[in-house]
Structures are given as structure tokens and as C-alpha cells.
Scaffold this active site. Structure first.
Site, PDB file in Angstrom:
ATOM      1  NE  ARG A  16      -1.751  -1.223   3.984  1.00 11.15           N
ATOM      2  CZ  ARG A  16      -2.721  -1.446   4.859  1.00 11.15           C
ATOM      3  NH1 ARG A  16      -3.269  -0.456   5.517  1.00 11.15           N
ATOM      4  NH2 ARG A  16      -3.166  -2.667   5.090  1.00 11.15           N
ATOM      5  N   GLY A  17       0.247   2.363  -0.371  1.00  9.21           N
ATOM      6  CA  GLY A  17       0.987   3.609  -0.515  1.00  9.21           C
ATOM      7  C   GLY A  17       1.400   3.781  -1.961  1.00  9.21           C
ATOM      8  CB  ALA A  18       0.806   6.531  -4.372  1.00  8.05           C
ATOM      9  N   GLY A  19       3.677   5.410  -3.651  1.00  6.01           N
ATOM     10  CA  GLY A  19       5.072   5.227  -4.024  1.00  6.01           C
ATOM     11  C   GLY A  19       5.502   3.775  -3.953  1.00  6.01           C
ATOM     12  NE  ARG A  59      -6.103   0.081  -4.596  1.00  3.92           N
ATOM     13  CZ  ARG A  59      -5.652   0.552  -3.443  1.00  3.92           C
ATOM     14  NH1 ARG A  59      -4.564   0.034  -2.890  1.00  3.92           N
ATOM     15  NH2 ARG A  59      -6.273   1.543  -2.841  1.00  3.92           N
ATOM     16  CB  CYS A 125      -3.812   8.045   4.798  1.00  3.45           C
ATOM     17  SG  CYS A 125      -3.876   6.412   3.994  1.00  3.45           S
ATOM     18  CG  ASP A 194      -3.366   7.375  -3.297  1.00  2.00           C
ATOM     19  OD1 ASP A 194      -2.897   6.238  -3.477  1.00  2.00           O
ATOM     20  OD2 ASP A 194      -3.604   7.840  -2.175  1.00  2.00           O
ATOM     21  CG  ASN A 204      -4.189  11.250   0.295  1.00  2.00           C
ATOM     22  OD1 ASN A 204      -3.397  10.434  -0.168  1.00  2.00           O
ATOM     23  ND2 ASN A 204      -4.179  11.583   1.568  1.00  2.00           N
ATOM     24  CE  LYS A 205      -8.381   4.891   3.555  1.00  2.00           C
ATOM     25  NZ  LYS A 205      -8.687   3.600   2.917  1.00  2.00           N
ATOM     26  CE  LYS A 230       3.109   9.102  -4.466  1.00  2.00           C
ATOM     27  NZ  LYS A 230       3.189   9.323  -3.004  1.00  2.00           N
TER      28      LYS A 230
END
Length: 320
Positions: A16-19, A59, A125, A194, A204-205, A230
């Protein structure tokens, strides 16, 4: 890790986490390219495109994922042999992973400069780069305190508070709905992203927009930490970021839901924060107001993809 395993871990949010998602996809494509033994360049390209599509489908909201895949896959159509295609892809994947890691370091340093000694920071988040800014400020000797949200329904806040605790940072753990109750104790909000659209809105979240709106009402600055990959080039042409809606059982257990036939659980994973609620977006290229998002997209992504390749060390001699 195989493409199938990586895709499943991204989809289930084990990764998890965009990066982290972007780097995991690049690593999976790199490893898959090394394992494909076809001598036919067209067949190799087709297999890599299939693998890329599998990863991108996991995703739909995290723009970092298709951007990373696009960067790694760029140049395949110009390769005349399988080995040339394989070596080029592996090289691009390695450079992307390295660039992504360096971006986190740069953003952490830039973001830490916006944190003052004695500040209390609120974060929502579990953002690698947002936490990087906070931890770097702490490492530099600034005395800071953090409010971290629970982040329902997946409880990513638990990862955040463990990270902050291990860094020795005083942290308050609150439920998402308590943000307004504590916002006047906060000096700065720092969140990740994100996706960033051409008009500077941030995806984002879920809950981020409420945090930012509450901060604006309380005259608390909002800083977004986001790598350039991003930013969403497709939004230049008017395309919208599709908000992922996840399974209902993340919110309500199936055995309970079955007893409530008139109830529908809605579980969007992300929301959109308008640019007017954001003070700065910190990237590895520097801090910009959200209204300058178009410049990042033009120079490093989308129409400026060649410039972006150069910025992470991918020149034409590697791709053609």
C-alpha cells in the site's frame, strides 16, 4: 515476486501507498522481463504488455501505478531484438526505482523545512513521503508533536503511529471524526497523495478532503507531499480520476450485512480535495502552489515525458 503475486498484494493492500505500489510494479516488470525466455521480440513485447495490464488494473485511482508502468515499458516498441527489449526494460525499471527512492529523500528534506520547531502536525492515512517530512524534521532537532488519524476502514493509521513511535516522535492517535475537535491544537497538516490533477486538486485517502476543509476553516496550512509521478497527465485532456470503491466487507462483516437486506454499504477508498484547500504541494522538484500542477505535468509527465525520462536518467540512447 511474480507479476501475479504483486498484483494480488497491491489489490489486497498488502502493498500500500502510492510510491510503494509504483516501485513494486516496476520490480515485478523487471523480474518478469528477466524470466521471459521467448526469442521473438513481438512475443516478448506482447507478454510484457499483458503483465503491465494486469498490474495497472489492480488500483484504478493510484496514478503512480500507470505512470510507473508507462515509464518502465517506454521504448519497447523500438527494440529490434528480445535482448535489447529486455535490457532496456530492466534498465528503465532500475532507474525508476532508484529515482522514486531519491524522490522520497528529497521531498522529506524540502518538507521538513516547512515544519517549525515546536509545531504540532496532523497527518491522515499512511504516506511514506508525508511521514518522511515529519521524521526528517524530528531528526534535524525540531521538537514536534503529531496527531495521527485512525483511517477507517483499513486502519492505516496503525502503521503511521508505529512508524512515528519508532522514530521517537510524540504522537496522539485519534479517530477520523475527532479532527475538528483537535484542529485548533494543530499548526500544520501534512498528507500524501495518490493523484494530483492538472488544476491542483489532490486525490488521497477518503477523509482527506474533510481534514483539509476543517484546516481551512481553522486557518491551518495544508501541505501535500507528492512525487512528480503522482501527477495525472490524462487530466489535461479532461479525463477524470476514477475513485476506487472497495468491498463492503471492509466496513461491515458479511454475516452482519446478511441480516440487513435494506442496507447498502458504500466504501470509496479516496476523495478529492479541491486546490483552494491546499497551500503547497512538495515534490522532489521543489514546493509549488497547487495552481502550478500543470507545469509539473508538462515538464515531467504527459506531453513532457521525454523531459521526465531525462530527469530520472533515461535518455534516448537507452530506449531506442
Amino acid at each position: 515476486m511474480s507479476v501475479t503475486d504483486t498484483a494480488e498484494k497491491i489489490k489486497s493492500m498488502e502493498v500500500r501507498g502510492a510510491g510503494r505500489i509504483a516501485r513494486a510494479a516496476a520490480e515485478a516488470l523487471r523480474d518478469h522481463a528477466a524470466s521471459v525466455r521467448s526469442s521473438d521480440v513481438a512475443a516478448f513485447r506482447q507478454e510484457m504488455e499483458r503483465a503491465a495490464a494486469t498490474l495497472v488494473a489492480t488500483r484504478p485511482t493510484a496514478v503512480s501505478l500507470p505512470n510507473a508502468v508507462h515509464i518502465v515499458m517506454a521504448g519497447l516498441e523500438h527494440a529490434s531484438t528480445t535482448e535489447e527489449a529486455r535490457e532496456g526494460l530492466i534498465h528503465r525499471a532500475a532507474r525508476f526505482i532508484q529515482s522514486s527512492q531519491h524522490a522520497v529523500e528529497k521531498i522529506s528534506g524540502f518538507g521538513a523545512r516547512h515544519i517549525r520547531d515546536g509545531d504540532t502536525i496532523l497527518t491522515h492515512c499512511n504516506s511514506e513521503v508525508a511521514l518522511g517530512c515529519i521524521i526528517e524534521a524530528h531528526r534535524s532537532g525540531k521538537k514536534i508533536e503529531v496527531f495521527a488519524t485512525e483511517v477507517r476502514p483499513r486502519n492505516q493509521g496503525l502503521i503511521t503511529i508505529r512508524t512515528l513511535n519508532d522514530a521517537g516522535i510524540k504522537t496522539n492517535f485519534i479517530v477520523d471524526s475527532a479532527v475538528r475537535s483537535y484542529i485548533h491544537d494543530v499548526d500544520l497538516v501534512i498528507v500524501g497523495a495518490d493523484a494530483v490533477t492538472v488544476n491542483g486538486a489532490v486525490v488521497n485517502k477518503i477523509g482527506t478532503s474533510q481534514v483539509a476543509h476543517t484546516a481551512a476553516e481553522a486557518r491551518v496550512s495544508v501541505l501535500v507531499a507528492a512525487e512528480t509521478y503522482k501527477f495525472a497527465p490524462q487530466t489535461i485532456m479532461g479525463d477524470l480520476i476514477r475513485i476506487e470503491e472497495r468491498e463492503a466487507n471492509e466496513v461491515l462483516a458479511d454475516e452482519i450485512a446478511r441480516t440487513l437486506p435494506n442496507v447498502t454499504v458504500r466504501n470509496p477508498a479516496f476523495d478529492v480535495t479541491p486546490a483552494e484547500y491546499i497551500d503547497l504541494i512538495v515534490t522532489e522538484q521543489g514546493a509549488i502552489p497547487p495552481q502550478m500542477a500543470y507545469i509539473i505535468i508538462r515538464e515531467y509527465l504527459g506531453w513532457g515525458i521525454e523531459e521526465f525520462h531525462e530527469s530520472i536518467g533515461i535518455g534516448a540512447n537507452h530506449d531506442e
